[in-house]
Design a protein around this motif. Structure first.
Motif, PDB file in Angstrom:
ATOM      1  N   ILE A  89     -26.306  11.179   7.906  1.00 57.16           N
ATOM      2  CA  ILE A  89     -27.620  11.799   7.758  1.00 57.16           C
ATOM      3  C   ILE A  89     -28.711  10.865   8.265  1.00 57.16           C
ATOM      4  CG2 ILE A  89     -26.995  13.314   5.846  1.00 57.16           C
ATOM      5  CD1 ILE A  89     -28.270  11.255   3.939  1.00 57.16           C
ATOM      6  N   SER A  90     -29.833  11.477   8.615  1.00 57.03           N
ATOM      7  CA  SER A  90     -30.971  10.755   9.154  1.00 57.03           C
ATOM      8  C   SER A  90     -32.243  11.462   8.737  1.00 57.03           C
ATOM      9  CB  SER A  90     -30.869  10.692  10.687  1.00 57.03           C
ATOM     10  OG  SER A  90     -32.072  10.210  11.257  1.00 57.03           O
ATOM     11  N   LEU A  91     -33.351  10.756   8.836  1.00 53.79           N
ATOM     12  CA  LEU A  91     -34.655  11.325   8.531  1.00 53.79           C
ATOM     13  C   LEU A  91     -35.386  11.785   9.781  1.00 53.79           C
ATOM     14  CD1 LEU A  91     -35.708   8.737   5.807  1.00 53.79           C
ATOM     15  CD2 LEU A  91     -35.170  11.149   5.426  1.00 53.79           C
ATOM     16  N   ASP A  92     -34.654  11.887  10.887  1.00 56.15           N
ATOM     17  CA  ASP A  92     -35.253  12.324  12.147  1.00 56.15           C
ATOM     18  C   ASP A  92     -34.222  13.112  12.934  1.00 56.15           C
ATOM     19  OD1 ASP A  92     -36.276  11.765  15.165  1.00 56.15           O
ATOM     20  OD2 ASP A  92     -37.941  11.638  13.749  1.00 56.15           O
ATOM     21  N   VAL A  93     -34.698  13.924  13.876  1.00 52.86           N
ATOM     22  CA  VAL A  93     -33.771  14.726  14.684  1.00 52.86           C
ATOM     23  C   VAL A  93     -32.842  13.846  15.502  1.00 52.86           C
ATOM     24  CG1 VAL A  93     -35.204  16.775  14.799  1.00 52.86           C
ATOM     25  CG2 VAL A  93     -35.570  14.951  16.444  1.00 52.86           C
ATOM     26  N   THR A  94     -33.311  12.677  15.838  1.00 54.17           N
ATOM     27  CA  THR A  94     -32.429  11.710  16.500  1.00 54.17           C
ATOM     28  C   THR A  94     -31.839  10.818  15.432  1.00 54.17           C
ATOM     29  OG1 THR A  94     -34.272  10.189  16.859  1.00 54.17           O
ATOM     30  CG2 THR A  94     -33.779  11.744  18.626  1.00 54.17           C
ATOM     31  N   LYS A  97     -32.769   7.033  12.020  1.00 49.62           N
ATOM     32  CA  LYS A  97     -33.947   6.744  11.212  1.00 49.62           C
ATOM     33  C   LYS A  97     -33.585   6.851   9.738  1.00 49.62           C
ATOM     34  CE  LYS A  97     -38.808   7.821  10.515  1.00 49.62           C
ATOM     35  NZ  LYS A  97     -39.969   8.583  10.970  1.00 49.62           N
ATOM     36  N   ASN A  98     -33.738   5.755   8.995  1.00 47.81           N
ATOM     37  CA  ASN A  98     -33.317   5.748   7.599  1.00 47.81           C
ATOM     38  C   ASN A  98     -34.427   5.392   6.622  1.00 47.81           C
ATOM     39  OD1 ASN A  98     -33.654   3.040   8.007  1.00 47.81           O
ATOM     40  ND2 ASN A  98     -31.479   2.510   7.880  1.00 47.81           N
ATOM     41  N   SER A  99     -35.678   5.368   7.097  1.00 50.54           N
ATOM     42  CA  SER A  99     -36.787   5.051   6.208  1.00 50.54           C
ATOM     43  C   SER A  99     -38.013   5.858   6.615  1.00 50.54           C
ATOM     44  CB  SER A  99     -37.107   3.551   6.257  1.00 50.54           C
ATOM     45  OG  SER A  99     -38.175   3.234   5.386  1.00 50.54           O
ATOM     46  N   LEU A 100     -38.710   6.378   5.601  1.00 51.01           N
ATOM     47  CA  LEU A 100     -39.897   7.181   5.864  1.00 51.01           C
ATOM     48  C   LEU A 100     -40.917   6.903   4.771  1.00 51.01           C
ATOM     49  CD1 LEU A 100     -41.414   9.525   7.329  1.00 51.01           C
ATOM     50  CD2 LEU A 100     -40.211  11.086   5.779  1.00 51.01           C
ATOM     51  N   THR A 101     -42.140   6.568   5.163  1.00 46.15           N
ATOM     52  CA  THR A 101     -43.219   6.332   4.209  1.00 46.15           C
ATOM     53  C   THR A 101     -44.283   7.409   4.375  1.00 46.15           C
ATOM     54  OG1 THR A 101     -42.855   3.936   4.216  1.00 46.15           O
ATOM     55  CG2 THR A 101     -44.986   4.720   3.423  1.00 46.15           C
ATOM     56  N   ILE A 102     -44.619   8.065   3.298  1.00 48.28           N
ATOM     57  CA  ILE A 102     -45.674   9.080   3.294  1.00 48.28           C
ATOM     58  C   ILE A 102     -46.827   8.515   2.487  1.00 48.28           C
ATOM     59  CG2 ILE A 102     -46.291  11.450   2.721  1.00 48.28           C
ATOM     60  CD1 ILE A 102     -43.327  12.125   2.772  1.00 48.28           C
ATOM     61  N   GLN A 103     -47.969   8.361   3.115  1.00 45.39           N
ATOM     62  CA  GLN A 103     -49.113   7.724   2.471  1.00 45.39           C
ATOM     63  C   GLN A 103     -49.488   8.430   1.170  1.00 45.39           C
ATOM     64  OE1 GLN A 103     -52.548   7.357   4.990  1.00 45.39           O
ATOM     65  NE2 GLN A 103     -53.744   6.213   3.492  1.00 45.39           N
ATOM     66  N   ASP A 104     -49.692   7.638   0.126  1.00 41.71           N
ATOM     67  CA  ASP A 104     -50.092   8.106  -1.203  1.00 41.71           C
ATOM     68  C   ASP A 104     -49.045   8.962  -1.893  1.00 41.71           C
ATOM     69  OD1 ASP A 104     -52.590   6.849  -0.946  1.00 41.71           O
ATOM     70  OD2 ASP A 104     -53.427   8.594   0.081  1.00 41.71           O
ATOM     71  N   VAL A 105     -47.869   9.079  -1.300  1.00 43.12           N
ATOM     72  CA  VAL A 105     -46.782   9.863  -1.899  1.00 43.12           C
ATOM     73  C   VAL A 105     -45.612   8.970  -2.270  1.00 43.12           C
ATOM     74  CG1 VAL A 105     -45.087  11.696  -1.545  1.00 43.12           C
ATOM     75  CG2 VAL A 105     -47.444  11.995  -0.766  1.00 43.12           C
ATOM     76  N   ILE A 110     -32.702   6.083   3.190  1.00 42.55           N
ATOM     77  CA  ILE A 110     -31.293   6.450   3.183  1.00 42.55           C
ATOM     78  C   ILE A 110     -30.508   5.176   2.892  1.00 42.55           C
ATOM     79  CG2 ILE A 110     -29.360   7.270   4.570  1.00 42.55           C
ATOM     80  CD1 ILE A 110     -31.276   9.106   6.009  1.00 42.55           C
ATOM     81  N   LEU A 111     -29.860   5.137   1.735  1.00 41.53           N
ATOM     82  CA  LEU A 111     -29.131   3.951   1.317  1.00 41.53           C
ATOM     83  C   LEU A 111     -27.765   3.864   1.974  1.00 41.53           C
ATOM     84  CD1 LEU A 111     -29.974   3.987  -2.508  1.00 41.53           C
ATOM     85  CD2 LEU A 111     -31.188   2.807  -0.657  1.00 41.53           C
ATOM     86  N   ASP A 112     -27.149   5.010   2.202  1.00 41.47           N
ATOM     87  CA  ASP A 112     -25.837   5.049   2.856  1.00 41.47           C
ATOM     88  C   ASP A 112     -25.747   6.355   3.640  1.00 41.47           C
ATOM     89  OD1 ASP A 112     -23.048   5.352   3.474  1.00 41.47           O
ATOM     90  OD2 ASP A 112     -22.597   3.874   1.911  1.00 41.47           O
ATOM     91  N   ALA A 113     -25.870   6.254   4.967  1.00 39.16           N
ATOM     92  CA  ALA A 113     -25.902   7.448   5.814  1.00 39.16           C
ATOM     93  C   ALA A 113     -24.591   8.208   5.781  1.00 39.16           C
ATOM     94  CB  ALA A 113     -26.263   7.060   7.249  1.00 39.16           C
ATOM     95  N   ALA A 114     -23.464   7.494   5.664  1.00 34.18           N
ATOM     96  CA  ALA A 114     -22.154   8.150   5.669  1.00 34.18           C
ATOM     97  C   ALA A 114     -21.833   8.822   4.340  1.00 34.18           C
ATOM     98  CB  ALA A 114     -21.069   7.133   6.018  1.00 34.18           C
ATOM     99  N   LEU A 115     -22.351   8.253   3.238  1.00 35.33           N
ATOM    100  CA  LEU A 115     -22.110   8.836   1.924  1.00 35.33           C
ATOM    101  C   LEU A 115     -23.236   9.768   1.478  1.00 35.33           C
ATOM    102  CD1 LEU A 115     -20.648   5.761   0.001  1.00 35.33           C
ATOM    103  CD2 LEU A 115     -19.411   7.672   1.062  1.00 35.33           C
ATOM    104  N   PHE A 116     -24.244   9.947   2.342  1.00 37.18           N
ATOM    105  CA  PHE A 116     -25.362  10.855   2.099  1.00 37.18           C
ATOM    106  C   PHE A 116     -26.205  10.412   0.900  1.00 37.18           C
ATOM    107  CE2 PHE A 116     -23.700  15.017   4.219  1.00 37.18           C
ATOM    108  CZ  PHE A 116     -23.365  14.295   5.355  1.00 37.18           C
ATOM    109  N   LYS A 117     -26.269   9.115   0.657  1.00 43.65           N
ATOM    110  CA  LYS A 117     -27.017   8.612  -0.501  1.00 43.65           C
ATOM    111  C   LYS A 117     -28.446   8.283  -0.096  1.00 43.65           C
ATOM    112  CE  LYS A 117     -26.573   5.560  -4.510  1.00 43.65           C
ATOM    113  NZ  LYS A 117     -26.518   6.701  -5.429  1.00 43.65           N
TER     114      LYS A 117
END
Length: 587
Positions: A89-94, A97-105, A110-117
């Motif tokens: 799994i990823s946080l982007d279509v490519t 990407k395993n980290s995403l910061t949303i301002q004020d949120v 993604i701790l483990d892409a293969a285990l979907f954690k």
């Protein structure tokens, strides 16, 4: 309720209960947003019952909703169905990407892409909801699936924003004006759900608050009652033309109400049917939202003591205070002494200073209280709470008071403005025929015709004191069950006995200078039973199994008004408790 119906019930109570009970009508009887939980389109909650409905089928990520408490990180595994082989799994279509910061949120990792954690760390002060997209890729880094993840931060109260959460709505809905949302369950998953298993002379539409009082009920003159839910005036709090929401459990409908509406097997079918007959356009369009489960209750005494890690030293004092970080010290309650002899704590100075969580083992009296707080004063009480007059949250020019609020939870009852209706030889509601007590006093010869002298005396006593009437004589008391599982009448009379022992005879609010025109804001009230004589607006949330607000408000008079206070989108709600102690809603 029509006069002849009153007489029928009064006669029934005299004959079958062998006590002179008094009747008063139920008429008294990917964008970020903070607007509450989005309905529809979501998949299972964090831990679905069946994490993979089709383990051998085509792989697909599932939409998922994850909820965490305020300022509390949470980790979980992404939901999917089908055969998982080499997907990540990823946080982007490519992929990658395993980290995403949303301002004020907050931050999603993604701790483990293969285990979907996945892990979510919400930003401090964030409450509300945001959506992110999750993407799955195969070994060749080709996208094979995507799903929406809804991240919700806060308690059910923060997110669902109920002005009113109740089990028994047959009294309140008849004359309520709700400027927000309602959460209710009709007593679901109890023996008295929708007025079942009550006395043979009562029915789901006739005499029980856990049903729909007077719906499809035929009066002696041949006219038919529309019921309390059809009378409910509900809108979203912003515009009288915009509908509010009613949250109910996924529940089967008993045969009686099912037959009355001519079909429809679900609780939702019944509520939809009744609101569709409302004279209020917003009520007709109310959003009726089913949830997997709903819990409405109040913590027991044992639960409160456990939550506060109650000790022997606490026992000798009778209270325990846990200050908010950098909060002011507690002062202004009579807590500087040993436990009061009558087990009653009260405000005994001009201002109570309270920033944090205060457990009181006993009763609490707030009499025209002034409370100074910046972050909130949260009171947890094992006994009765008695409220007389206003509760003013006072300020000064040196501090930020934007989050000031008061939250009160009682394991027994909250009683507001109850007492004697006679002062200096005069009835305090004299001439107000629709206020209930004066009307039934002025017409007592009619209502007591044929009764014994002792029964007439008991009648007069009941309608002369709103506390005694509400807690000893109110005609539906035998059917006002709560989660404590005991005899409702015995429980109510125990509350009254404690009231007399702790605070003695008080005047009803109608006898005081401000009369009954007292309202409350920035407040949460939580108890199994809640009685109030005050007719002003309650701005916040009322959470009770059986709440009964002012009696005697006729169809053509101002309705009792509940509003949700926006401060409760931002602050902790009973942080010493768990949601399952007072209000929990599950998808």
């Amino acid at each position: 309720m029509m006069p002849n119906e009153f007489k029928k019930y009064f006669v029934w109570l005299v004959i079958f209960i062998a006590a002179p009970l008094v009747l008063i009508s139920f008429q008294n009887c990917a964008p970020v947003h903070f607007s509450g939980v989005a309905e529809g389109g979501g998949g299972p909650i964090t831990d679905p019952e069946d994490p993979n409905p089709d383990p051998k089928g085509v792989f697909n990520l599932l939409d998922q909703r994850v909820q965490t408490a305020y300022n509390t990180p949470i980790s979980w595994n992404a939901s999917y169905t089908g055969l998982r082989v080499d997907q990540t799994i990823s946080l982007d279509v490519t992929s990658g990407k395993n980290s995403l910061t949303i301002q004020d949120v907050g931050q999603i990792q993604i701790l483990d892409a293969a285990l979907f954690k996945i892990n979510f760390i919400p930003s401090i002060y964030f409450r509300g909801e945001t959506q992110i997209w999750l993407f799955a890729h195969n070994a060749n880094k080709k996208q094979v699936s995507q799903a929406k993840v809804t991240l919700a931060v806060g308690t059910n109260l923060n997110l669902h924003q109920p002005a009113l959460a109740m089990r028994a709505g047959g009294c309140i809905t008849c004359h309520a004006e709700v400027h927000a949302n309602v959460i209710t369950d009709f007593g679901y998953q109890s023996p008295y759900y929708f007025g079942q298993n009550v006395s043979s002379s009562f029915a789901w539409n006739d005499g029980t608050a856990y049903g729909d009082h007077e719906a499809f009920f035929t009066y002696p003159d041949g006219s038919q009652g529309i019921g309390s839910w059809t009378r409910l005036k509900l809108f979203d709090g912003y515009s009288i033309s915009n509908p509010g929401k009613i949250y109910i459990p996924q529940a089967e409908l008993p045969k009686g109400p099912q037959s009355a509406i001519g079909g429809g097997s679900k609780l939702k079918d019944y509520v939809s049917h009744r609101l569709s007959h409302s004279t209020y356009p917003a009520s007709q369009s109310a959003q009726i939202i089913e949830k997997k489960s709903i819990y409405i209750g109040a913590p027991t005494k044992a639960r409160l003591l456990e939550a506060f890690a109650w000790s022997n030293s606490d026992q000798s004092k009778g209270y325990k205070f846990i200050s908010d970080p950098n909060g002011w010290a507690l002062s202004g309650l009579n807590t500087s002494y040993q436990r009061p002899s009558q087990n009653l704590f009260k405000n005994d100075t001009s201002v109570v200073v309270c920033e944090g969580d205060l457990l009181i083992d006993g009763g609490l009296l707030l009499n025209s209280a002034k409370i100074k707080t910046r972050t909130g004063c949260r009171l947890y009480v094992t006994g009765n709470v008695y409220i007389y007059g206003t509760i003013d949250l006072v300020t000064d020019s040196q501090n930020d008071f934007s989050l000031k609020n008061i939250q009160i939870s009682s394991s027994q009852a909250i009683l507001m403005g109850l007492g004697s209706l006679w002062k200096q030889g005069s009835h305090c509601e004299q001439g107000q025929m629709d206020s209930g007590y004066w009307g039934y006093y002025a017409q007592r010869d009619y209502w007591t015709k044929g009764l014994s002298p002792e029964q007439k005396q008991a009648y007069d006593q009941g309608i002369a004191d709103s506390a005694k009437y509400r807690l000893s004589y109110y005609w539906g008391i035998p059917n006002y069950n709560t989660r404590n599982g005991g005899d409702p009448k015995a429980y109510s009379e125990m509350i009254y006995s404690q009231m007399q022992a702790q605070i003695g005879q008080r005047y009803d609010s109608a006898c005081e200078p401000e009369k009954r025109n007292v309202g409350y804001q920035r407040i949460i009230l939580n108890a199994p039973v809640l009685h109030s004589r005050y007719a002003g607006v309650i701005r916040g949330s009322v959470i009770a199994e059986f709440p009964l607000m002012p009696l005697g408000l006729g169809d053509n008079q101002s309705r009792f008004r509940f509003e949700f206070d926006p401060v409760f989108e931002k602050v902790n709600v009973f942080p010493m408790l768990k949601e399952q102690d007072f209000l929990k809603v599950q998808n």
